[in-house]
Design a protein around this motif. Structure first.
Motif, short mmCIF file in Angstrom:
data_model
loop_
_atom_site.label_atom_id
_atom_site.label_comp_id
_atom_site.label_asym_id
_atom_site.label_seq_id
_atom_site.Cartn_x
_atom_site.Cartn_y
_atom_site.Cartn_z
N ASN A 73 -31.25 42.07 -68.53
CA ASN A 73 -30.84 41.00 -69.45
C ASN A 73 -29.51 40.38 -69.05
O ASN A 73 -29.34 39.16 -69.11
CB ASN A 73 -30.80 41.55 -70.88
CG ASN A 73 -32.17 42.04 -71.30
OD1 ASN A 73 -33.17 41.33 -71.15
ND2 ASN A 73 -32.24 43.27 -71.79
N PRO A 132 -30.41 40.95 -75.76
CA PRO A 132 -31.33 39.90 -76.23
C PRO A 132 -31.22 39.64 -77.74
O PRO A 132 -31.30 38.49 -78.19
CB PRO A 132 -32.71 40.45 -75.87
CG PRO A 132 -32.45 41.33 -74.69
CD PRO A 132 -31.12 41.98 -74.97
N ASP A 174 -27.07 46.55 -72.33
CA ASP A 174 -28.03 45.55 -71.84
C ASP A 174 -29.26 45.47 -72.73
O ASP A 174 -29.82 44.38 -72.93
CB ASP A 174 -28.44 45.90 -70.40
CG ASP A 174 -29.24 44.77 -69.75
OD1 ASP A 174 -28.62 43.75 -69.39
OD2 ASP A 174 -30.48 44.89 -69.66
#
Lengths: 408, 408
Positions: free
Chosen positions: A46, A327, A323
Motif C-alpha cells: 500500500n 488503505p 501498511d
C-alpha cells in the motif's frame, strides 16, 4: 525556508484536509552494506502504490549530520525552525510524563542523588538507582514543600531516580544553569542566571533546592535510603510557540499514544485526541474525528522502539502493520498526505541517527517521479530531491490550496 | 545564497554576455497524472538540443510551497532576496502602467468607489465598475488637486475603476495602512502610520484624500455617475534596490512587452529597450542592441497568459513559438544562457502555482547531465538538482568569468 510570519500572512481557511503520518524512527540502514533497509525489506504494497502516485524524496529533520531528539524532529515537521525553537529537556521531561504544562511554567528534570552528610559532596549522582516506588514516595513528600513567590510547585515522578519539577507563577524567566556537576566528590552547583532577567528565578529555584534537600536528608536518615539530596538539569520555560491554528488557519489534531508526542503537539497548539494503544485504535480515532479537523498529525511509535532494540525484522514488521491500515486512512480521501518520520532509528545503530528520512507527498497537484516503491533508495532519486522537514508543511499547505500568492 | 554585497565585491567588468530568458509561467503540470506537462508536450527541438548541451535542474522562486507574484518571481531571478525585497502592490501598480517611478516616490493603488452622500458609508467598493473612459476623465480632474508638502501628485488611470496615485517629494515614508475596509456599509478608513516615522506622510495622504473626495463628490453629482469617492491600498515607497549595474558591473538591458516586467527591471536598474509586441520583435531588439549590453533579461509573456486561461495546448503552442526563434538568439553567441520562468502557471491550476521551475544553464564551463530534452521530469534528475532562483544569477556570473575568487 518560509518563516511562520509569512505562513501566517499567506494562509487561508479552506475545506481541504492534510494528513501527516509520522512513522517514528522510520529511516533505516542495511545490516550488511548491500542489503535492504528495514523499510525496503518490509512488504508494503500500500505504501508502494501510494509512493508511485506521489512525489518522493529524502528529508533532513534538523541539519546535515544532526541526530534529532523527538522534540526537534517533530517541531520541524510542524513547520518550526528546530534550532530557533529548541524545547529543552526540562520541558520535554514534563511533557513526557503527560504533565499539562501551561504557558509561563518553568520545568526542570530532577535526579535524586546521594551526598556525604558531612561535606555535602556528591557520592552517587543517581542515588544508587533507587526504585520507582521510592522515587514516587519522595516526590509526594516534596510536593508538600511550599515556596514563596510562585503560585504552585509540582514534583512529579518520572522513573527510578528521575523526577520532573514544575514551578507555576508570574514572571518566571528562562536562562538558568543546572546543579549537577556531572562528577562525584564535589558538591552540587547553585543554579545561576545566564541573563540578568533570570536572577530572581534562579534565587527562587535555589530556595526550593535548599528546602527540598532538607526534606530529603531527613527522610533518608529516618528511612535509611541513599536519596538524601537532588539535582536539577535542563531548566526551561514552556516555550510559548506560535500556535498552529493561528499560523496556519487550520483546526489541528494529534493522534498519538505516548505522552511525549502528545506534549510536543500541545506545545504547537494541536488538540490531543484520546485514542487506544494500537494502530487500529488510532485509525478508528482518525475516522471518528475526520470531520472536525483540517490537519491530522498521526503518530506511530513502535517503529522507533524496535529500531532502538536493534531488531531489524521487528522494526520491518511494525512498518508492515502500518501498511495494512493505510488503505483505511486513504479511504477518508485526504487532499494531501505526507508519510515520513521524525528521525531515523536504524536497527544497526540501536539509536536515533542523523540520516535523512524517506518522505512521500501525495496530492492532486504533485509532479510524479519514477519511484514505484517506498524506500530510502527510491526516495534518493525522487522528485522532491533532498528537502528539509521544515519545508514539508508549507508544501502540504500549498498542495491543499491553503496559501495565497506572495506579492503581486 | 550569496548576497548582493558579496557579488558587488567579487564582480568584475568583462567582455562576456549573459542571456537570461524568462518564459513567464513556464512550469506546468500534467492534465492527467501520467501525462506530460505543457513544456513536455510542446515540440521543442531547439530547447531540447540546448538542454542536451546544458546543465539542468528545478528551481524554487521564493521558498517551498510559496506561490510567487510576478514581482518576487523576477526579483529573485535578478539576484535579490525575494522576501527581504518585497515590492508592494502600490509600486507594482504604478510599474504596471509604465509610470516612471523615481527613488523616493510613494505609490498607491486606488479604487473609485460609491459612498452614501449622507452617511459617508461605502455602498459599492468598485463604483459600479465604471468604464475606463470615465476613470480616465476622473484621474485627469484629480491631477489638478494641489497638495502642500509634496512636489508633485500624479493620478494615473489603470483600468475601469482602478487608478494609481503617486506622490513625489522629500521625506515620504513607508509604513501606511490602506483605506479600503473590504466591505460595504461602513465608511472608508483613514490612512494610519504603522511606524512613527510615517505619521507625517499618513497626514499628507489623508489631506489628499479629503480634497480628492470633495472633487469626486461634486463631479458625481454634476454628471450623475456613481464614482463619488475613492479608496487607496498597498501604499508603498519605491524600494530603492541596489542597482544591478553597480552590483554586477554589467550593462543590463530588459526586453519585455508588458509594463509590469519593464517596471520591475527598472527597479533593478536595467535599461528598458523599446520593442514591438511579438516574440520576433523582441528578438530583433536583442540583435540590434547586442553590442551595447552585457546582460539581457528577455521576457516572454504569453506562456503565462495561456496557462491562466487554463488552455494547455495554447500554452504549449507559445512555448513552441519561442522554440522557433531560439536559434536566432543563440546565433548571437552569448557566453551564458539561462532559460527558466518566474513561476509556474499550470493550465490545470489556471493560476500561478508554487511548483519548481525547469531551468537550463548553458556555458562552455558547465558539467553536462543526462537530460536530452527540456521538461519538468528530465530537469528533476538534472545536474543542478534543486536550486533557488536567487542563486541562478551568481552562477551565470561565474560561468561568464565575471566573479573573482573569494578569499585568498
Amino acid at each position: 525556508m518560509a518563516d511562520l510570519e509569512l505562513m501566517s500572512r499567506l494562509s487561508d481557511e479552506e475545506e481541504t484536509k492534510i494528513l501527516l503520518v509520522v512513522l517514528d524512527g522510520l529511516g533505516g540502514l542495511p545490516m550488511i552494506p548491500e542489503g535492504p533497509t528495514e523499510l525496503e525489506a518490509a512488504r508494503t504494497p500500500n505504501l508502494d502504490a501510494l509512493a508511485a502516485r506521489s512525489i518522493c524524496g529524502l528529508s533532513t529533520p534538523v541539519a546535515p549530520g544532526i541526530t534529532p531528539g523527538s522534540g526537534p524532529g517533530h517541531l520541524s515537521l510542524f513547520g518550526y525552525d528546530p534550532i530557533e525553537c529548541l524545547v529543552k529537556r526540562g520541558v520535554l521531561s514534563a511533557l513526557g510524563i503527560g504533565f499539562d504544562l501551561q504557558p509561563g511554567d518553568l520545568a526542570a528534570r530532577g535526579n535524586f542523588c546521594s551526598v556525604d552528610p558531612e561535606t555535602g559532596e556528591i557520592t552517587d549522582r543517581r542515588a544508587g538507582r533507587i526504585g520507582s516506588d521510592l522515587g514516587a514516595r519522595l516526590c509526594e513528600k516534596l510536593n508538600g514543600v511550599q515556596l514563596e513567590g510562585v503560585d504552585r510547585v509540582f514534583v512529579e515522578p518520572v522513573k527510578e531516580y528521575r523526577f520532573a519539577l514544575i514551578l507555576r507563577g508570574e514572571g518566571l524567566e528562562d536562562g538558568l544553569t543546572g546543579t549537577d556537576p556531572q562528577e562525584t566528590g564535589v558538591p552540587p552547583l547553585p543554579v545561576k542566571a545566564t541573563r540578568p532577567e533570570a536572577e530572581e528565578t534562579a534565587e527562587l529555584v535555589n530556595q526550593w533546592l535548599e528546602k527540598a534537600r532538607e526534606v530529603l536528608a531527613k527522610d533518608a536518615q529516618e528511612n535509611n535510603h541513599p536519596a538524601n539530596s537532588c539535582n536539577l538539569r535542563g531548566l526551561a520555560k514552556e516555550p510559548g510557540l506560535p500556535q498552529m491554528p493561528d499560523v496556519y488557519k487550520m483546526r489541528c489534531a494529534c493522534i498519538a499514544t505516548y505522552p511525549m508526542y502528545k506534549g510536543v503537539a500541545r506545545l504547537a497548539g494541536m488538540d490531543i485526541l484520546s485514542t487506544g494503544p494500537t494502530i487500529e485504535d488510532e485509525v478508528a480515532t482518525l475516522k471518528e474525528s475526520w470531520e472536525d479537523y483540517d490537519f491530522f498529525f498521526f503518530h506511530v511509535k513502535k517503529i522507533d522502539s524496535r529500531g532502538e532494540d536493534g531488531d531489524f525484522n521487528a522494526k520491518a514488521a511494525v512498518i508492515e502493520h502500518f501498511d495494512e491500515v493505510l488503505p483505511d486512512m486513504l479511504a477518508l480521501e485526504p487532499d494531501v498526505v505526507i508519510v515520513t518520520g521524525d528521525h531515523s532509528t536504524p536497527a544497526l545503530c540501536k539509536n536515533h541517527s542523523w540520516h535523512e528520512l524517506p518522505v512521500l507527498l501525495w496530492s492532486r497537484y504533485v509532479r510524479r517521479d519514477d519511484a514505484t516503491t517506498f524506500g530510502e533508495r527510491p526516495c534518493m532519486r525522487g522528485g522532491l530531491g533532498h528537502i528539509n522537514h521544515v519545508d514539508l508543511l508549507p508544501l502540504a499547505m500549498a498542495n491543499a490550496g491553503r496559501l495565497e500568492k506572495y506579492g503581486a
